[in-house]
Design a protein around this motif. Sequence first.
Motif, PDB file in Angstrom:
ATOM      1  N   ARG A 248      -2.287  11.409   4.090  1.00 22.93           N
ATOM      2  CA  ARG A 248      -2.720  11.273   2.689  1.00 22.93           C
ATOM      3  C   ARG A 248      -3.893  10.310   2.519  1.00 22.93           C
ATOM      4  O   ARG A 248      -4.651  10.424   1.552  1.00 22.93           O
ATOM      5  CB  ARG A 248      -1.553  10.769   1.831  1.00 22.93           C
ATOM      6  N   VAL A 249      -4.034   9.364   3.461  1.00 23.85           N
ATOM      7  CA  VAL A 249      -4.999   8.282   3.250  1.00 23.85           C
ATOM      8  C   VAL A 249      -5.973   8.218   4.415  1.00 23.85           C
ATOM      9  O   VAL A 249      -5.568   7.914   5.554  1.00 23.85           O
ATOM     10  CB  VAL A 249      -4.285   6.925   3.093  1.00 23.85           C
TER      11      VAL A 249
ATOM     12  N   CYS B 236       0.822  -1.205   0.000  1.00 25.04           N
ATOM     13  CA  CYS B 236       0.000   0.000   0.000  1.00 25.04           C
ATOM     14  C   CYS B 236       0.861   1.262   0.000  1.00 25.04           C
ATOM     15  O   CYS B 236       0.628   2.199  -0.780  1.00 25.04           O
ATOM     16  CB  CYS B 236      -0.915  -0.003   1.230  1.00 25.04           C
TER      17      CYS B 236
ATOM     18  N   ASP C 158       2.303   2.323  -3.262  1.00 25.58           N
ATOM     19  CA  ASP C 158       1.379   3.075  -4.116  1.00 25.58           C
ATOM     20  C   ASP C 158       1.131   4.481  -3.578  1.00 25.58           C
ATOM     21  O   ASP C 158       1.087   5.450  -4.345  1.00 25.58           O
ATOM     22  CB  ASP C 158       0.048   2.334  -4.217  1.00 25.58           C
ATOM     23  N   TRP C 159       0.938   4.598  -2.250  1.00 22.90           N
ATOM     24  CA  TRP C 159       0.585   5.902  -1.672  1.00 22.90           C
ATOM     25  C   TRP C 159       1.758   6.872  -1.681  1.00 22.90           C
ATOM     26  O   TRP C 159       1.581   8.067  -1.866  1.00 22.90           O
ATOM     27  CB  TRP C 159       0.109   5.721  -0.218  1.00 22.90           C
TER      28      TRP C 159
ATOM     29  N   ALA D  83      -0.328   7.640   6.695  1.00 24.15           N
ATOM     30  CA  ALA D  83       0.579   7.990   5.588  1.00 24.15           C
ATOM     31  C   ALA D  83       0.712   9.499   5.455  1.00 24.15           C
ATOM     32  O   ALA D  83       0.492  10.080   4.384  1.00 24.15           O
ATOM     33  CB  ALA D  83       0.121   7.363   4.265  1.00 24.15           C
TER      34      ALA D  83
END
Length: 832
Positions: free
Chosen positions: A769-770, A661, A664-665, A766
Amino acid sequence: MQAPRFPIEPLLPAILRSLAAHPRLVLEAPPGAGKTTQVPPALLDAPWLAGRRVIVLEPRRVAARAAARFMAQALGEEVGGTVGYRIRFENRVSARTRIEVVTEGILTRMIQDDPMLEGVGAILFDEFHERHLSGDLGLALALDVQAQVREDLRVVAMSATLDGARLARFLDAPRLTAEGRAFPVAIAHVPARRDEALEAQVRRCVLDALAAHPGDVLVFLPGAREIARVEALLADAGRDVDVLPLHGDLPLERQAAALAPADDARRRVILATNVAESSVTAPGVRVVVDSGLAREPRQDPNSGFARLATVAIAQASADQRAGRAGRVAEGWCYRLWPASQRLEPQRRPEIAQVDLAGLALEMAGWGSSDLRLPDPPPPGALAAARELLQRLGALDAAQAITPFGRRVLALGVHPRLGAMLLAAEDAPARALACDLVALVEARDPLRGGSGLRDDWQSRHRALAALRGGRGDPEAHRSALQAIDQAARNWRRRLRVDAEPPREVPAHALGDLLAHAFPDRIARQHPDDPRRYQLANGRSARIVDESALYGEPWLVVSELRGDPRGGDGLVLRAAPVDAAALERDFAARFVEEDRVVWDARTRGIAAVRERRFDRIVLDVRPLPTPDRSRFADALVDAVRQLGLDALPWTPGLVQWRERVRCLRDWMPELGLPDLSDAALLDTLDDWLKPALAGLTRLDALDEADFGEALRSGIDWSLRQRIDALAPVRIAVPSGLERTIAYAHDAPPVLAVKLQELFGLAETPRIAEGRVPLTLHLLSPAGRPLQVTRDLASFWANTYPDVRKEMKGRYPRHPWPEDPWSATATHRAKPRGT
């Protein structure tokens, strides 16, 4: 007598002007316009040609001969003077020849033998719409010559039905179109009656056409067999009717008879293959009967060669065939398929559907795999072709052509058969090899009979019987005669003086065929006499009544595969002498100590194995195996079994998902790819060190496996992973709750609703961001709501949830104002 004028004549000045200004041209002209016979002579006096030759490429032998003969007659000469032709096994050119009509394989050999094309000023590709593989290759080679060393070489692609705009873009060439000279043609569809064979349907339509319409009848049939059958059925067509066949295997005089003008007092029925579709003209035709079928090359998985298969024609071909009826006056076309049947618009290029071994060898011989082909070869088919060429010894490990491969290339035959011809060591063996080439390339000369005839011996005996003046009731005499002629041509081509043998030793055929089919050399299974293991790793069976029963070694030239992956069926094979294999294929016999994964015991097996290619001949256990190779065997086990065979724990699964994950982030972190594909591709790097010293896969413990998985990430980055994608997160109730990660879904926090009172915004990870996806649970742990916007939930949805849940869970707090309430994971004390 005034020479006939052709519709293309007004366009000839424009063609000359275009070629004077540009080295390439696309010329579209309908059938009968005269492009094949009028354009080449018109180029002879062009200043840029400077006295050099014009090469005209024709896809078929009949068309090549006919075009050369027509142009020579127009000049008042015999073929071989100013105009000549070259086809397989036939050469009619001289030092005076300026226009040379050649077939496709001949052109390829010309360019390979003389890349400078000395003395050649122009190459015209006629009927390019047919898209034969050799034509595509010839064009690619000519373009490469033009680009590299011969800027003055002219290249012209001509056809009646090609996609001219697409080809002009590919060639970066001007495009000219000639007007046709055609009369209206009435189309009628006459499908077959119930249980009516094609030949009977054709006979019915031909007789109806002769009765209803004037002029000659041109019938399009798929091949020589159907032509012979229809010819026999039309024996009673009438005293004033001549029935004439037209196909490439006929003697020249019979081809000429079909193409010559008819006697005014007689009518003709011309039974032709698609050779009459273009390039050649049968005068006097007013009616076309079109079967809608043709024989075209298709990859034959049984033999490994491209074989002629009967297929439905494309619409472009149907249009060209119908146009043959409107050359001299209005005409009629009977199509023997229903009007509702839809045809493909254009013919598919051969490169997409035939064996590519010859193409791969030509490209290697040319020294470039970057040729500009109108359509690229399928990568899988090209890779398989190169693998075969390496087995044959025509390419080396770097896929460069070998000296042996150059000798094969010079023969102009399929590389399998070329390798076999070169393997013959003396004149009698070379004569026998010529017989085998002719037999393998031809249709089967034996009649069907009651069972499968799977041996080559019976076919060669039938050929020998023909030569000895003895008939074979189980063989087609005409097919054997064609095979005999082809074998004579090969002996003449290879300068073999010896006569072919009348009797052949038991293994002589197989010993030669093994050089053509080294991948299909097969050994009898020790436990099943009808089962064989092939050198390419596959297995096959012979039929119960096989003439090959009991043979310990075979070479299988035709094999029908099982689509379900089981044993194939041997269709045609010959016995092979084991001693000949040891002599001729010594390098393929290997003895090797192997440490391998044994799926049965789920452990390491150390053996000494003797093999011929991929056929295991003998296996013995090794008393003192090389333990340093155990880790390699265990890595192979993981490749076979998959990553699930490793000791994954729930925590390690989640750690891997967290890394994936974050990759990607936050790509700036530079985290490694931990997908299944990436892990399997890099097993040697990260897993193999952890397996050192182990003898079983299940001996790998969880801790060592976890450390191996993390080995590509340094300590500081591991700390950042824990901070950016934490395992647990604190909630307002004062407890920590687990976050669930999945690479293909947002991270999930499942928490009881009461534990979030007082929290206004959705928690994020994150570096913010998420947002987490909140699974809000009831006091009993059942889902109430899923949200990524907690503020909206409190404002809009919570009042309804409170109203419903307050009565169901009265001992738990359900405040009217969740924004300021105190979070808790407990129920209210009793009595409150």
